[in-house]
Design a protein around this motif. Structure first.
Motif, mmCIF file in Angstrom:
data_model
loop_
_atom_site.group_PDB
_atom_site.id
_atom_site.type_symbol
_atom_site.label_atom_id
_atom_site.label_comp_id
_atom_site.label_asym_id
_atom_site.label_seq_id
_atom_site.Cartn_x
_atom_site.Cartn_y
_atom_site.Cartn_z
ATOM 1 N N THR A 163 0.872 -1.182 0.000
ATOM 2 C CA THR A 163 0.000 0.000 0.000
ATOM 3 C C THR A 163 0.903 1.223 0.000
ATOM 4 N N ASN A 164 0.317 2.429 0.045
ATOM 5 C CA ASN A 164 1.217 3.597 0.021
ATOM 6 C C ASN A 164 2.039 3.734 1.300
ATOM 7 N N GLU A 165 1.634 3.017 2.362
ATOM 8 C CA GLU A 165 2.452 3.053 3.586
ATOM 9 C C GLU A 165 3.554 1.988 3.570
ATOM 10 N N THR A 166 3.407 1.014 2.708
ATOM 11 C CA THR A 166 4.350 -0.110 2.777
ATOM 12 C C THR A 166 5.076 -0.354 1.450
ATOM 13 N N ILE A 167 5.363 0.732 0.740
ATOM 14 C CA ILE A 167 6.096 0.566 -0.522
ATOM 15 C C ILE A 167 7.538 0.165 -0.195
ATOM 16 N N PRO A 168 8.007 -0.954 -0.707
ATOM 17 C CA PRO A 168 9.376 -1.369 -0.402
ATOM 18 C C PRO A 168 10.356 -0.354 -0.998
ATOM 19 N N ASN A 169 11.367 0.053 -0.228
ATOM 20 C CA ASN A 169 12.280 1.059 -0.790
ATOM 21 C C ASN A 169 13.530 0.432 -1.403
ATOM 22 N N ASN A 170 13.522 -0.890 -1.500
ATOM 23 C CA ASN A 170 14.722 -1.557 -2.036
ATOM 24 C C ASN A 170 14.452 -2.256 -3.370
ATOM 25 N N PHE A 171 13.322 -1.916 -4.005
ATOM 26 C CA PHE A 171 12.998 -2.725 -5.193
ATOM 27 C C PHE A 171 13.913 -2.462 -6.384
ATOM 28 N N LEU A 172 14.763 -1.423 -6.289
ATOM 29 C CA LEU A 172 15.698 -1.191 -7.396
ATOM 30 C C LEU A 172 17.050 -1.886 -7.184
ATOM 31 N N GLU A 173 17.150 -2.647 -6.098
ATOM 32 C CA GLU A 173 18.389 -3.391 -5.868
ATOM 33 C C GLU A 173 18.605 -4.404 -6.989
ATOM 34 N N GLN A 174 19.858 -4.546 -7.380
ATOM 35 C CA GLN A 174 20.231 -5.448 -8.477
ATOM 36 C C GLN A 174 19.614 -5.049 -9.819
ATOM 37 N N CYS A 175 19.225 -3.781 -9.925
ATOM 38 C CA CYS A 175 18.697 -3.308 -11.203
ATOM 39 C C CYS A 175 19.745 -2.412 -11.841
ATOM 40 N N SER A 176 19.612 -2.178 -13.132
ATOM 41 C CA SER A 176 20.600 -1.359 -13.828
ATOM 42 C C SER A 176 19.942 -0.079 -14.322
ATOM 43 N N TYR A 177 20.731 0.765 -14.920
ATOM 44 C CA TYR A 177 20.243 2.032 -15.453
ATOM 45 C C TYR A 177 20.474 1.990 -16.956
ATOM 46 N N ARG A 178 19.394 2.117 -17.713
ATOM 47 C CA ARG A 178 19.512 2.033 -19.171
ATOM 48 C C ARG A 178 19.443 3.416 -19.791
ATOM 49 N N MET A 179 20.389 3.719 -20.656
ATOM 50 C CA MET A 179 20.366 5.003 -21.351
ATOM 51 C C MET A 179 19.561 4.858 -22.638
ATOM 52 N N SER A 180 19.347 6.000 -23.296
ATOM 53 C CA SER A 180 18.685 6.054 -24.602
ATOM 54 C C SER A 180 17.301 5.427 -24.611
ATOM 55 N N GLN A 181 16.540 5.669 -23.542
ATOM 56 C CA GLN A 181 15.147 5.229 -23.496
ATOM 57 C C GLN A 181 14.257 6.446 -23.737
ATOM 58 N N ARG A 182 12.989 6.213 -23.979
ATOM 59 C CA ARG A 182 12.082 7.350 -24.123
ATOM 60 C C ARG A 182 11.053 7.404 -22.997
ATOM 61 N N SER A 183 10.761 6.261 -22.385
ATOM 62 C CA SER A 183 9.797 6.253 -21.289
ATOM 63 C C SER A 183 10.195 5.185 -20.275
ATOM 64 N N CYS A 184 9.919 5.501 -18.997
ATOM 65 C CA CYS A 184 10.239 4.564 -17.917
ATOM 66 C C CYS A 184 8.925 4.093 -17.297
ATOM 67 N N SER A 185 8.912 2.904 -16.725
ATOM 68 C CA SER A 185 7.662 2.450 -16.122
ATOM 69 C C SER A 185 7.866 1.553 -14.918
ATOM 70 N N ILE A 186 6.834 1.515 -14.085
ATOM 71 C CA ILE A 186 6.749 0.544 -12.996
ATOM 72 C C ILE A 186 5.341 -0.025 -13.027
ATOM 73 N N GLU A 187 5.259 -1.335 -12.927
ATOM 74 C CA GLU A 187 3.957 -1.977 -12.834
ATOM 75 C C GLU A 187 3.916 -2.757 -11.518
ATOM 76 N N VAL A 188 2.864 -2.523 -10.722
ATOM 77 C CA VAL A 188 2.697 -3.229 -9.457
ATOM 78 C C VAL A 188 1.476 -4.127 -9.598
ATOM 79 N N ILE A 189 1.655 -5.415 -9.347
ATOM 80 C CA ILE A 189 0.533 -6.348 -9.457
ATOM 81 C C ILE A 189 0.272 -6.920 -8.070
#
Ligand SMILES: *[C@@H]1O[C@H](CO)[C@@H](O)[C@H](O)[C@H]1NC(C)=O
Ligand SMILES: *[C@@H]1O[C@H](CO)[C@@H](O)[C@H](O)[C@H]1NC(C)=O
Ligand SMILES: *[C@@H]1O[C@H](CO)[C@@H](O)[C@H](O)[C@H]1NC(C)=O
Ligand SMILES: *[C@@H]1O[C@H](CO)[C@@H](O)[C@H](O)[C@H]1NC(C)=O
Length: 305
Positions: A40-66
């Motif tokens: 929920t908005n009180e329990t958003i994990p703040n580590n979900f970008l761990e082990q993720c990379s940063y991609r250049m030359s993109q046009r749009s970024c997204s997050i999908e929560v299921i």
């Protein structure tokens, strides 16, 4: 030498700005992040970008929560696209696959600063969206009974769709369900299709998309119901989906919370106009680039002459 350098710079600036193809960087996670609780908005994990990379030359970024309310599992998909997607928030509320309750909340962004698919942006999305969902009241429509006999007058048939999407209102020999869907576009005009279906994966779906344009918010709504009871695909039941599922987007909460990193004067207003600092920032970066572009063109012309 000079003019060659300027020419390359000129092309680069032209490419990025005048052709409207600002390239940005985005976070990108190679695999889905799985959390064993309902985010929920009180329990958003703040580590979900761990082990993720940063991609250049993109046009749009997204997050999908299921969110799966039955198993209490939340899945987060962090990705990006080289295609430009309008800045938007999408919510999908679903009862499907034998009364499983699934919710999707996702967004696309293309902030020129880049990297907007981060925890701060996700928090803003969650803060600004409020969902009231009583769709369980309609579950009985999704359960076949021994009285369910689909003959040629079991379902309501109606269509005011144009030819772009098929909506055959013919009775089908192998009918197992009644179907109704409505699509309401940003101009708030809606198209409805009610007919027979040979599918038996009964479901109910309500999807809202909020487009966050520079100075306004617009929205589309898509509802559909594949149900198992005689005449369940009525306009009344379609309306009930709207009454029982309420999704609101509060632009002021979305924009106010994005002001934490900047100190721009904000014209306060209840109407979601371009009073946000994010948009202001977008604009100032664009003006800055435009200025750079004009300066480059000027120097280039002077060099040539
Ligand atoms: C993650 O989201 C992107 C963009 O919507 C989609 O194309 C991709 O299939 C998703 N990945 C998974 C594993 O669901
Ligand atoms: C339908 O099922 C109920 C129990 O679920 C039963 O009591 C009833 O007799 C059945 N009706 C028919 C027409 O089979
Ligand atoms: C519906 O089916 C009945 C027999 O099952 C038939 O007599 C009738 O003509 C059909 N009506 C239509 C509109 O097809
Ligand atoms: C289709 O029908 C619905 C319900 O009667 C109506 O609200 C809507 O305006 C119609 N749309 C078009 C394009 O005629």
């Amino acid at each position: 030498m000079w003019s060659q350098f300027l020419f390359i710079l000129f092309i680069a600036v032209l490419h990025q700005n005048v052709l409207g193809t600002t390239l940005i960087g985005c976070h990108h996670c190679p695999s889905l992040k799985v959390y064993h609780y309902i985010v929920t908005n009180e329990t958003i994990p703040n580590n979900f970008l761990e082990q993720c990379s940063y991609r250049m030359s993109q046009r749009s970024c997204s997050i999908e929560v299921i969110i799966d309310f039955d198993t209490k599992i939340t899945t987060i998909n962090v990705t990006s696209s080289t295609e430009y997607m309008e800045t938007s928030i999408n919510t999908i509320i679903n009862i499907k696959d034998e009364l499983k309750h699934i919710r999707h909340i996702s967004f696309w962004c293309s902030n020129p600063k880049g990297g907007c698919n981060d925890v701060y942006y996700l928090e803003n999305v969650f803060k600004s969206i409020s969902i009231k969902d009583s769709s369980k009241e309609l579950e009985s429509l999704l359960i076949p009974t021994n009285q369910t006999i689909f003959n040629n007058n079991s379902c309501v048939t109606f269509s005011n769709q144009t030819t772009s999407i098929e909506c055959s209102t013919e009775w089908l020999e192998d009918s197992k369900a009644c179907f109704i869907s409505s699509m309401t576009n940003v101009e708030l005009s809606s198209k409805i299709c009610a007919n027979y279906s040979s599918m038996n994966n009964y479901y109910l779906t309500q999807a809202m998309t909020f487009f966050i344009n520079n100075y306004s918010i617009s929205q589309t709504n898509h509802r559909s119901l594949l149900c198992a009871v005689n005449e369940c695909n009525s306009m009344e039941n379609l309306e009930r989906i709207d009454q029982l599922i309420n999704v609101d987007f509060d632009a002021s909460k979305f924009f106010n919370s994005t002001t934490t990193t900047t100190t721009t004067t904000i014209v306060s207003s209840t109407v979601p106009t371009g009073s946000s600092s994010t948009l202001w920032l977008n604009k100032s970066i664009n003006y800055c680039n435009l200025f750079l572009f004009l300066l480059m063109s000027f120097i280039y012309i002077v060099m040539l002459s």
